[in-house]
Scaffold this motif. Structure first.
Motif, PDB file in Angstrom:
ATOM      1  N   LEU A 248       0.870  -1.379  -0.244  1.00  0.00           N
ATOM      2  CA  LEU A 248       0.218   0.061  -0.307  1.00  0.00           C
ATOM      3  C   LEU A 248       0.405   1.194   0.141  1.00  0.00           C
ATOM      4  N   LEU A 249       2.208   1.279   0.826  1.00  0.00           N
ATOM      5  CA  LEU A 249       3.085   2.306   0.521  1.00  0.00           C
ATOM      6  C   LEU A 249       3.811   2.667  -0.591  1.00  0.00           C
ATOM      7  N   PHE A 250       3.947   1.104  -1.249  1.00  0.00           N
ATOM      8  CA  PHE A 250       4.285   1.680  -2.349  1.00  0.00           C
ATOM      9  C   PHE A 250       3.556   2.289  -3.374  1.00  0.00           C
ATOM     10  N   ALA A 251       2.415   2.225  -3.508  1.00  0.00           N
ATOM     11  CA  ALA A 251       1.661   2.402  -4.251  1.00  0.00           C
ATOM     12  C   ALA A 251       0.865   3.987  -3.956  1.00  0.00           C
ATOM     13  N   VAL A 252       1.114   4.266  -3.127  1.00  0.00           N
ATOM     14  CA  VAL A 252       1.127   5.840  -2.282  1.00  0.00           C
ATOM     15  C   VAL A 252       2.268   6.479  -2.733  1.00  0.00           C
ATOM     16  N   VAL A 253       3.178   5.974  -2.679  1.00  0.00           N
ATOM     17  CA  VAL A 253       4.891   6.488  -3.179  1.00  0.00           C
ATOM     18  C   VAL A 253       4.309   6.479  -4.868  1.00  0.00           C
ATOM     19  N   ASN A 254       3.908   5.804  -5.851  1.00  0.00           N
ATOM     20  CA  ASN A 254       3.622   6.118  -7.174  1.00  0.00           C
ATOM     21  C   ASN A 254       2.675   6.718  -7.710  1.00  0.00           C
ATOM     22  N   TRP A 255       1.715   6.815  -6.592  1.00  0.00           N
ATOM     23  CA  TRP A 255       1.163   7.718  -6.790  1.00  0.00           C
ATOM     24  C   TRP A 255       1.052   9.122  -7.339  1.00  0.00           C
ATOM     25  N   ALA A 256       1.913   8.972  -5.974  1.00  0.00           N
ATOM     26  CA  ALA A 256       3.017  10.657  -5.605  1.00  0.00           C
ATOM     27  C   ALA A 256       3.109  10.911  -6.912  1.00  0.00           C
ATOM     28  N   ARG A 257       4.192  10.138  -7.854  1.00  0.00           N
ATOM     29  CA  ARG A 257       5.282  10.245  -8.407  1.00  0.00           C
ATOM     30  C   ARG A 257       4.211  10.033 -10.032  1.00  0.00           C
ATOM     31  N   LYS A 258       3.538   9.802 -10.171  1.00  0.00           N
ATOM     32  CA  LYS A 258       2.460   9.843 -11.313  1.00  0.00           C
ATOM     33  C   LYS A 258       2.014  11.408 -11.279  1.00  0.00           C
ATOM     34  N   LEU A 259       1.083  12.185  -9.791  1.00  0.00           N
ATOM     35  CA  LEU A 259       1.394  13.630  -9.803  1.00  0.00           C
ATOM     36  C   LEU A 259       2.381  13.991  -9.561  1.00  0.00           C
ATOM     37  N   GLY A 260       3.880  14.590 -10.013  1.00  0.00           N
ATOM     38  CA  GLY A 260       4.505  15.094  -9.434  1.00  0.00           C
ATOM     39  C   GLY A 260       5.383  15.359  -8.444  1.00  0.00           C
ATOM     40  N   ILE A 261       4.676  14.875  -7.462  1.00  0.00           N
ATOM     41  CA  ILE A 261       4.885  15.313  -5.968  1.00  0.00           C
ATOM     42  C   ILE A 261       6.393  14.355  -5.406  1.00  0.00           C
ATOM     43  N   ASP A 262       6.859  15.005  -4.754  1.00  0.00           N
ATOM     44  CA  ASP A 262       7.891  14.187  -4.209  1.00  0.00           C
ATOM     45  C   ASP A 262       7.351  13.378  -2.529  1.00  0.00           C
ATOM     46  N   PRO A 263       7.186  11.892  -2.285  1.00  0.00           N
ATOM     47  CA  PRO A 263       6.942  11.876  -1.674  1.00  0.00           C
ATOM     48  C   PRO A 263       7.269  12.224  -0.263  1.00  0.00           C
ATOM     49  N   GLU A 264       8.888  11.508  -0.253  1.00  0.00           N
ATOM     50  CA  GLU A 264       9.492  12.769   1.034  1.00  0.00           C
ATOM     51  C   GLU A 264       9.304  13.536   1.773  1.00  0.00           C
ATOM     52  N   ALA A 265       9.876  14.516   0.651  1.00  0.00           N
ATOM     53  CA  ALA A 265       9.318  15.844   0.553  1.00  0.00           C
ATOM     54  C   ALA A 265       7.550  16.392   1.433  1.00  0.00           C
ATOM     55  N   ALA A 266       7.020  15.538   0.768  1.00  0.00           N
ATOM     56  CA  ALA A 266       5.292  16.149   1.385  1.00  0.00           C
ATOM     57  C   ALA A 266       5.465  15.323   2.883  1.00  0.00           C
ATOM     58  N   LEU A 267       5.892  13.926   2.610  1.00  0.00           N
ATOM     59  CA  LEU A 267       5.764  13.937   4.375  1.00  0.00           C
ATOM     60  C   LEU A 267       5.992  14.050   5.164  1.00  0.00           C
ATOM     61  N   ARG A 268       7.280  15.673   4.813  1.00  0.00           N
ATOM     62  CA  ARG A 268       8.358  16.146   5.511  1.00  0.00           C
ATOM     63  C   ARG A 268       7.478  17.627   6.516  1.00  0.00           C
ATOM     64  N   VAL A 269       6.870  17.530   4.872  1.00  0.00           N
ATOM     65  CA  VAL A 269       5.797  18.334   5.365  1.00  0.00           C
ATOM     66  C   VAL A 269       4.332  17.924   6.491  1.00  0.00           C
ATOM     67  N   GLY A 270       3.864  16.703   5.963  1.00  0.00           N
ATOM     68  CA  GLY A 270       2.991  16.357   6.934  1.00  0.00           C
ATOM     69  C   GLY A 270       3.280  15.955   8.625  1.00  0.00           C
ATOM     70  N   ASN A 271       4.528  15.902   8.342  1.00  0.00           N
ATOM     71  CA  ASN A 271       5.238  15.802  10.260  1.00  0.00           C
ATOM     72  C   ASN A 271       5.303  16.960  10.343  1.00  0.00           C
ATOM     73  N   ALA A 272       5.830  18.296   9.812  1.00  0.00           N
ATOM     74  CA  ALA A 272       5.649  19.204  10.477  1.00  0.00           C
ATOM     75  C   ALA A 272       4.508  20.101  11.081  1.00  0.00           C
ATOM     76  N   LYS A 273       3.150  19.456   9.802  1.00  0.00           N
ATOM     77  CA  LYS A 273       1.830  20.256  10.036  1.00  0.00           C
ATOM     78  C   LYS A 273       1.347  19.048  11.872  1.00  0.00           C
ATOM     79  N   PHE A 274       1.696  18.413  11.338  1.00  0.00           N
ATOM     80  CA  PHE A 274       0.810  17.788  12.902  1.00  0.00           C
ATOM     81  C   PHE A 274       1.932  17.951  13.784  1.00  0.00           C
ATOM     82  N   GLU A 275       2.996  18.146  14.258  1.00  0.00           N
ATOM     83  CA  GLU A 275       3.986  18.667  15.219  1.00  0.00           C
ATOM     84  C   GLU A 275       3.596  20.082  15.226  1.00  0.00           C
TER      85      GLU A 275
END
Length: 244
Positions: free
Chosen positions: A184-211
């Motif tokens: 599932l996580l691999f598939a999410v990375v795939n979707w992010a890639r197809k949308l032109g989103i860096d999943p690592e950077a996106a998750l860092r933003v998500g972590n910062a927002k949650f914190e």
């Protein structure tokens, strides 16, 4: 100035008078620190803290010097060899700047040619196993995509996520559930890639927002936060979100 750092590392690694901890290190034992320092560089950039960035770049440079010193002691290569190798690579990958070519054939094409020269057996060869899992997943997918093994658009990747979610829910055992969660996580990375989103950077933003939101919840409720029930915590969460 870098020679001063090189001399310091040599002294720390001296087998008779050096630091016991530094002498005991190997490529493998300091590799986690190298990865950590690279992330601390990224964090300083994310926070636009140039003072921290200067310090973290120094820490990362120390890692390069450390690895190079261990290699030199083993008769493998030196820091000068490392610098020369990357200089050669940069010149080779920019023939339109440093060579006679009027137009570069493209960074990816040049890298592909370099990989071919190393006689790699498959398209996925050379993707470092030590990379963070999200980043490695994206690189594996990009390599596979070059062979034509890829969804034509983001819709296929999104549908795969829905399929994998159901497989997680239907997994017959904890081990199977863990495996399906990886899919599932691999598939999410795939979707992010197809949308032109860096999943690592996106998750860092998500972590910062949650914190940020969680700390705001704690600050608003004070020492009583842990005692609140889930409904009260959720209401507090929504209140914090609305203030952003």
């Amino acid at each position: 100035m870098i020679q001063r750092l090189v001399a310091i590392m040599a002294k720390l690694r001296d087998p008779k008078t050096g630091c016991e901890w530094d002498r005991a290190q190997t490529f493998k034992t300091i590799a986690p620190y190298t990865i950590e320092e690279a992330y601390e560089v990224a964090d300083a950039i994310e926070r636009s803290d140039m003072g921290d960035l200067k310090d973290e770049l120094g820490d990362l440079l120390l890692q390069v010097v450390f690895h190079s010193r261990i290699a030199e002691e083993a008769g493998l290569f030196t820091l000068a060899d490392v610098a020369n190798a990357i200089s050669d690579k940069m010149e080779r990958r920019h023939p339109h700047i440093f060579g006679k070519a009027e137009q570069s054939p493209g960074w990816e094409q040049i890298k592909a040619e370099e990989r071919g020269a190393k006689a790699q057996a498959g398209a996925l060869d050379g993707v470092a196993r030590g990379l963070p899992a999200l980043m490695r997943a994206e690189k594996l997918q990009k390599r596979a995509a070059r062979t034509g093994f890829d969804w034509p658009d983001a819709d296929g990747a999104r549908a795969k996520i829905i399929e994998e979610m159901e497989e997680v829910a239907q997994a017959p055992s904890p081990a199977a559930r863990e495996e399906e969660m990886g899919d599932l996580l691999f598939a999410v990375v795939n979707w992010a890639r197809k949308l032109g989103i860096d999943p690592e950077a996106a998750l860092r933003v998500g972590n910062a927002k949650f914190e940020h939101r969680f700390r705001a919840m704690e600050a608003e409720s004070g020492e009583h936060f842990a005692a609140l029930d889930l409904d009260a915590k959720e209401a507090l969460w929504q209140r914090v979100k609305r203030r952003e």
